[in-house]
Design a protein around this motif. Structure first.
Motif, mmCIF file in Angstrom:
data_model
loop_
_atom_site.group_PDB
_atom_site.id
_atom_site.type_symbol
_atom_site.label_atom_id
_atom_site.label_comp_id
_atom_site.label_asym_id
_atom_site.label_seq_id
_atom_site.Cartn_x
_atom_site.Cartn_y
_atom_site.Cartn_z
ATOM 1 N N VAL A 313 71.274 10.183 -3.126
ATOM 2 C CA VAL A 313 71.957 8.936 -3.453
ATOM 3 C C VAL A 313 73.374 9.007 -2.892
ATOM 4 O O VAL A 313 74.108 9.965 -3.158
ATOM 5 C CB VAL A 313 72.007 8.715 -4.979
ATOM 6 N N SER A 314 73.736 8.016 -2.104
ATOM 7 C CA SER A 314 75.076 7.921 -1.537
ATOM 8 C C SER A 314 75.892 6.958 -2.386
ATOM 9 O O SER A 314 75.471 5.826 -2.644
ATOM 10 C CB SER A 314 74.992 7.424 -0.093
ATOM 11 N N LEU A 315 77.065 7.415 -2.821
ATOM 12 C CA LEU A 315 77.901 6.647 -3.751
ATOM 13 C C LEU A 315 79.292 6.489 -3.161
ATOM 14 O O LEU A 315 79.945 7.478 -2.807
ATOM 15 C CB LEU A 315 77.971 7.399 -5.082
ATOM 16 N N ALA A 316 79.765 5.257 -3.015
ATOM 17 C CA ALA A 316 81.128 4.984 -2.557
ATOM 18 C C ALA A 316 82.065 5.024 -3.758
ATOM 19 O O ALA A 316 81.896 4.253 -4.703
ATOM 20 C CB ALA A 316 81.197 3.626 -1.868
ATOM 21 N N THR A 317 83.041 5.935 -3.741
ATOM 22 C CA THR A 317 83.985 6.073 -4.838
ATOM 23 C C THR A 317 85.412 5.959 -4.300
ATOM 24 O O THR A 317 85.634 6.048 -3.079
ATOM 25 C CB THR A 317 83.834 7.442 -5.538
ATOM 26 N N PRO A 318 86.408 5.791 -5.163
ATOM 27 C CA PRO A 318 87.798 5.763 -4.690
ATOM 28 C C PRO A 318 88.196 7.047 -3.976
ATOM 29 O O PRO A 318 89.092 7.046 -3.129
ATOM 30 C CB PRO A 318 88.605 5.574 -5.980
ATOM 31 N N ALA A 319 87.547 8.155 -4.317
ATOM 32 C CA ALA A 319 87.865 9.441 -3.695
ATOM 33 C C ALA A 319 87.207 9.601 -2.333
ATOM 34 O O ALA A 319 87.578 10.482 -1.551
ATOM 35 C CB ALA A 319 87.423 10.580 -4.611
ATOM 36 N N GLY A 320 86.229 8.760 -2.039
ATOM 37 C CA GLY A 320 85.453 8.885 -0.813
ATOM 38 C C GLY A 320 83.970 8.884 -1.134
ATOM 39 O O GLY A 320 83.559 8.729 -2.284
ATOM 40 N N ARG A 321 83.148 9.062 -0.112
ATOM 41 C CA ARG A 321 81.698 9.076 -0.323
ATOM 42 C C ARG A 321 81.274 10.345 -1.039
ATOM 43 O O ARG A 321 81.665 11.441 -0.687
ATOM 44 C CB ARG A 321 80.968 8.969 1.008
ATOM 45 N N ILE A 322 80.440 10.179 -2.076
ATOM 46 C CA ILE A 322 79.847 11.288 -2.814
ATOM 47 C C ILE A 322 78.339 11.215 -2.634
ATOM 48 O O ILE A 322 77.743 10.131 -2.679
ATOM 49 C CB ILE A 322 80.190 11.200 -4.323
ATOM 50 N N LEU A 323 77.714 12.371 -2.425
ATOM 51 C CA LEU A 323 76.263 12.437 -2.345
ATOM 52 C C LEU A 323 75.729 13.144 -3.588
ATOM 53 O O LEU A 323 76.299 14.137 -4.039
ATOM 54 C CB LEU A 323 75.807 13.198 -1.096
ATOM 55 N N ALA A 324 74.642 12.630 -4.131
ATOM 56 C CA ALA A 324 73.992 13.248 -5.284
ATOM 57 C C ALA A 324 72.530 13.505 -4.929
ATOM 58 O O ALA A 324 71.838 12.612 -4.426
ATOM 59 C CB ALA A 324 74.083 12.349 -6.506
ATOM 60 N N ARG A 325 72.067 14.719 -5.195
ATOM 61 C CA ARG A 325 70.658 15.075 -4.979
ATOM 62 C C ARG A 325 69.976 15.114 -6.339
ATOM 63 O O ARG A 325 70.246 15.990 -7.162
ATOM 64 C CB ARG A 325 70.551 16.422 -4.271
ATOM 65 N N ILE A 326 69.126 14.153 -6.574
ATOM 66 C CA ILE A 326 68.427 14.043 -7.850
ATOM 67 C C ILE A 326 66.931 13.901 -7.572
ATOM 68 O O ILE A 326 66.512 13.843 -6.413
ATOM 69 C CB ILE A 326 68.938 12.842 -8.674
ATOM 70 N N THR A 327 66.125 13.838 -8.613
ATOM 71 C CA THR A 327 64.697 13.631 -8.410
ATOM 72 C C THR A 327 64.415 12.136 -8.239
ATOM 73 O O THR A 327 65.155 11.271 -8.737
ATOM 74 C CB THR A 327 63.874 14.154 -9.592
#
Length: 360
Positions: A313-327
């Motif tokens: 999951v790619s998430l746009a945050t104020p800190a920058g792009r965050i990636l999360a690996r989930i099921t």
């Protein structure tokens, strides 16, 4: 100074076909073992002659198969740091360093400046057998620099070192990147090294360039998996705000506070840090009563299922792009979809010291 590389070379069933430019700074060739990284760097060094192609440094042609130009290694003006230091065991550190100056007459490199930059002044009278692995690699880097190279090549220079020695030498590569006037082409398959060091990343997969650009863009691209999903992660820039008595440092990442294990940088300095995708949890609502200190609000850019049970999951945050690996099951249960507001949850202790470095 820019390095331009365009080569094709066949190894039986494996075909290397790459075309890229390495701008000033530290460019990392990044990918799995067997993706063609060492072949590329050896072709640049003149240790391998590709079937066809062209290689040039700042307009100087090193190889042009069509024009029948192929400069031998000693005329290419390059420095090469191998996985192992390859120092002369019968010579002192001082003699090893000066060997490259003898080999290449007229070098303009400043001996004292290189020694100070690499922190090897107290090693000059010792022999390689009395040095640690990290110390030997620093001497090897110094020897390459004192040859006054037009570009420095480094083929997985930390691969033979344990974690403690890697932690010792990484800051010196950061300093080289920031202070030396020599462009660096660096081979690695370590996402942590790439995140800390790279100005530019050239990702290789199966002999092809899969992506190229700043480290944050390439490592944070959910469509690029040069080392597989477990190595995916985001690269953020943050400013050090304060150091706290409980061993944590407080950072400002785009206006969002982040708490990480204590860093060596002073308040006000900017650093870069890597957050592994597998260390990120997601929540539809802002969580309460959790032990994790770092909670970043954001908007989902993409949910990309993998071949197995996982999803990125790619998430746009104020800190920058965050990636999360989930099921995929979690993504379905939460109803995650593009454009949805979400929160990334990151434990402070999940951000390892080797994932934090100085900003270029």
């Amino acid at each position: 100074m820019t390095l331009a590389v365009r080569i094709r070379h066949s190894f039986g069933d494996f075909m290397l076909d790459v075309d890229f430019e390495a701008p000033p700074g530290l460019t990392v060739l990044f990918g799995r073992s067997g993706s063609g990284k060492t072949t590329v760097i050896n072709a640049v060094a003149g240790l391998l002659r590709p079937d066809e192609g062209r290689i040039a440094v700042d307009g100087q042609t090193l190889l042009d198969s069509a024009g029948r130009v192929d400069l031998p290694p000693h005329r290419r003006g390059l420095g090469y740091v191998f996985q192992e230091a390859r120092l002369f065991p019968h010579m002192s550190v001082r003699q090893n360093l000066k060997f490259s100056r003898w080999f290449r007459k007229g070098t303009r490199a400043d001996f004292g400046q290189v020694v100070e930059m690499l922190g090897i002044g107290d090693l000059l009278d010792r022999r390689p057998g009395a040095l640690s692995g990290g110390e030997r690699q620093r001497v090897a880097i110094g020897r390459a620099l004192l040859g006054d190279p037009g570009i420095l090549l480094a083929d997985e220079p930390l691969a033979a070192l344990d974690d403690a020695r890697k932690a010792e030498i990484l800051p010196y590569f950061e300093r080289l990147r920031d202070e030396a006037a020599v462009p660096i082409l660096y081979v690695s398959h370590s996402a942590a090294e790439v995140a800390r060091l790279a100005t530019t990343v050239v990702a290789l997969e199966n002999g092809r360039v899969a992506g190229q650009g700043p480290a944050a863009d390439v490592l944070g691209d959910p469509m690029l998996t040069p080392l597989g999903a477990r190595a995916m992660g985001a690269v953020l820039s943050a400013r050090v705000v304060a150091h706290h008595d409980d061993g944590l440092s407080e950072l400002d990442a785009g206006g969002v506070p982040l708490f990480v294990p204590r860093v060596v940088q002073s308040a006000g300095q900017t650093i870069r840090l890597r957050i592994a995708a597998q260390e990120v949890m997601l929540s539809r609502a802002r969580p309460e009563g959790v032990s994790a200190l770092n909670i970043l609000p954001g908007t989902i850019e993409q949910v990309r299922p993998g071949e197995g049970p996982g999803a990125i999951v790619s998430l746009a945050t104020p800190a920058g792009r965050i990636l999360a690996r989930i099921t995929q099951r979690s993504a379905k249960t939460l109803g995650l979809a593009e454009g949805m507001h979400c929160h990334a949850i990151i434990k402070s202790v999940a951000i390892a010291p080797q994932d934090i470095g100085g900003q270029d």
